[in-house]
Design a protein around this motif. Structure first.
Motif, PDB file in Angstrom:
ATOM      1  N   LYS A  10     -33.330  26.016 -19.664  1.00 21.93           N
ATOM      2  CA  LYS A  10     -33.167  24.581 -19.888  1.00 21.93           C
ATOM      3  C   LYS A  10     -33.621  23.860 -18.634  1.00 21.93           C
ATOM      4  CE  LYS A  10     -29.888  20.951 -20.905  1.00 21.93           C
ATOM      5  NZ  LYS A  10     -28.501  20.562 -21.027  1.00 21.93           N
ATOM      6  N   MET A  11     -34.601  22.975 -18.787  1.00 20.10           N
ATOM      7  CA  MET A  11     -35.106  22.192 -17.668  1.00 20.10           C
ATOM      8  C   MET A  11     -34.157  21.028 -17.395  1.00 20.10           C
ATOM      9  SD  MET A  11     -37.901  23.812 -16.968  1.00 20.10           S
ATOM     10  CE  MET A  11     -38.714  22.731 -15.828  1.00 20.10           C
ATOM     11  N   ILE A  12     -34.128  20.578 -16.164  1.00 21.95           N
ATOM     12  CA  ILE A  12     -33.333  19.430 -15.762  1.00 21.95           C
ATOM     13  C   ILE A  12     -34.300  18.264 -15.596  1.00 21.95           C
ATOM     14  CG2 ILE A  12     -31.703  18.527 -14.063  1.00 21.95           C
ATOM     15  CD1 ILE A  12     -30.811  21.067 -15.658  1.00 21.95           C
ATOM     16  N   PRO A  16     -37.080  18.449 -11.228  1.00 20.37           N
ATOM     17  CA  PRO A  16     -38.008  19.486 -11.688  1.00 20.37           C
ATOM     18  C   PRO A  16     -37.918  20.790 -10.899  1.00 20.37           C
ATOM     19  CG  PRO A  16     -39.179  17.809 -10.445  1.00 20.37           C
ATOM     20  CD  PRO A  16     -37.768  17.330 -10.601  1.00 20.37           C
ATOM     21  N   ASP A  17     -37.150  20.806  -9.814  1.00 21.81           N
ATOM     22  CA  ASP A  17     -37.015  22.016  -9.007  1.00 21.81           C
ATOM     23  C   ASP A  17     -35.765  22.824  -9.347  1.00 21.81           C
ATOM     24  OD1 ASP A  17     -39.370  21.694  -7.584  1.00 21.81           O
ATOM     25  OD2 ASP A  17     -38.426  20.414  -6.096  1.00 21.81           O
ATOM     26  N   VAL A  18     -35.100  22.494 -10.447  1.00 20.41           N
ATOM     27  CA  VAL A  18     -33.897  23.217 -10.862  1.00 20.41           C
ATOM     28  C   VAL A  18     -33.968  23.483 -12.368  1.00 20.41           C
ATOM     29  CG1 VAL A  18     -31.379  23.104 -11.078  1.00 20.41           C
ATOM     30  CG2 VAL A  18     -32.481  22.170  -9.052  1.00 20.41           C
ATOM     31  N   VAL A  19     -33.629  24.699 -12.761  1.00 21.31           N
ATOM     32  CA  VAL A  19     -33.492  25.035 -14.174  1.00 21.31           C
ATOM     33  C   VAL A  19     -32.188  25.800 -14.373  1.00 21.31           C
ATOM     34  CG1 VAL A  19     -35.973  25.150 -14.633  1.00 21.31           C
ATOM     35  CG2 VAL A  19     -34.753  27.221 -14.027  1.00 21.31           C
ATOM     36  N   VAL A  53     -30.920  27.972 -11.180  1.00 23.43           N
ATOM     37  CA  VAL A  53     -31.992  28.510 -10.358  1.00 23.43           C
ATOM     38  C   VAL A  53     -32.726  27.358  -9.700  1.00 23.43           C
ATOM     39  CG1 VAL A  53     -34.136  29.830 -10.371  1.00 23.43           C
ATOM     40  CG2 VAL A  53     -32.263  30.508 -11.866  1.00 23.43           C
ATOM     41  N   LYS A  54     -32.840  27.399  -8.386  1.00 22.75           N
ATOM     42  CA  LYS A  54     -33.577  26.392  -7.632  1.00 22.75           C
ATOM     43  C   LYS A  54     -34.940  26.953  -7.257  1.00 22.75           C
ATOM     44  CE  LYS A  54     -29.446  24.240  -5.866  1.00 22.75           C
ATOM     45  NZ  LYS A  54     -28.647  23.884  -4.722  1.00 22.75           N
ATOM     46  N   ASN A  55     -35.949  26.094  -7.272  1.00 18.39           N
ATOM     47  CA  ASN A  55     -37.308  26.493  -6.924  1.00 18.39           C
ATOM     48  C   ASN A  55     -37.376  26.771  -5.428  1.00 18.39           C
ATOM     49  OD1 ASN A  55     -40.023  26.878  -6.619  1.00 18.39           O
ATOM     50  ND2 ASN A  55     -40.625  24.923  -7.514  1.00 18.39           N
ATOM     51  N   LEU A  84     -40.899  29.512 -14.576  1.00 15.06           N
ATOM     52  CA  LEU A  84     -39.911  28.439 -14.627  1.00 15.06           C
ATOM     53  C   LEU A  84     -40.440  27.137 -14.036  1.00 15.06           C
ATOM     54  CD1 LEU A  84     -36.745  30.410 -13.490  1.00 15.06           C
ATOM     55  CD2 LEU A  84     -37.394  29.812 -15.825  1.00 15.06           C
ATOM     56  N   PHE A  85     -41.241  27.253 -12.992  1.00 15.06           N
ATOM     57  CA  PHE A  85     -41.698  26.065 -12.245  1.00 15.06           C
ATOM     58  C   PHE A  85     -43.220  26.045 -12.177  1.00 15.06           C
ATOM     59  CE2 PHE A  85     -37.604  27.465 -10.445  1.00 15.06           C
ATOM     60  CZ  PHE A  85     -36.840  26.357 -10.769  1.00 15.06           C
TER      61      PHE A  85
END
Length: 86
Positions: A10-12, A16-19, A53-55, A84-85
């Motif tokens: 799930k994207m935030i 954009p650097d966190v899912v 998860v952070k990029n 993811l990113f």
């Protein structure tokens, strides 16, 4: 036997650097990263079925979830940070 788990992403929208990654099953869930480190699931979910998860810019990093009960254990396919990113 437990099924082979599938990780859902799930994207935030505002970051954009966190899912969020979610592994939805009613068994013990064990999250790991590509270094083999066991990760703690979100305290918001009693079964620890999701992680944040952070990029970190390391596109080779990946994450898996493992379902485990007294009879069997199955691990998901890895989800790579690069997917993811994008």
């Amino acid at each position: 036997r437990v099924p082979i788990p599938v990780i859902k992403m799930k994207m935030i929208e505002d970051n954009p650097d966190v899912v969020y990654l979610r592994c939805e099953y009613n068994e013990t869930i064990i999250w790991k990263n590509s270094a083999g480190k066991t990760l703690k699931g979100s305290k918001l979910n009693p079964t620890r079925e999701s992680i944040t998860v952070k990029n970190k810019g390391n596109l080779k990093n990946f994450y898996t979830c493992t379902l485990k009960n007294a009879v069997s254990e199955e691990t998901s396919d890895p989800v790579y940070e690069s997917d993811l990113f994008e």
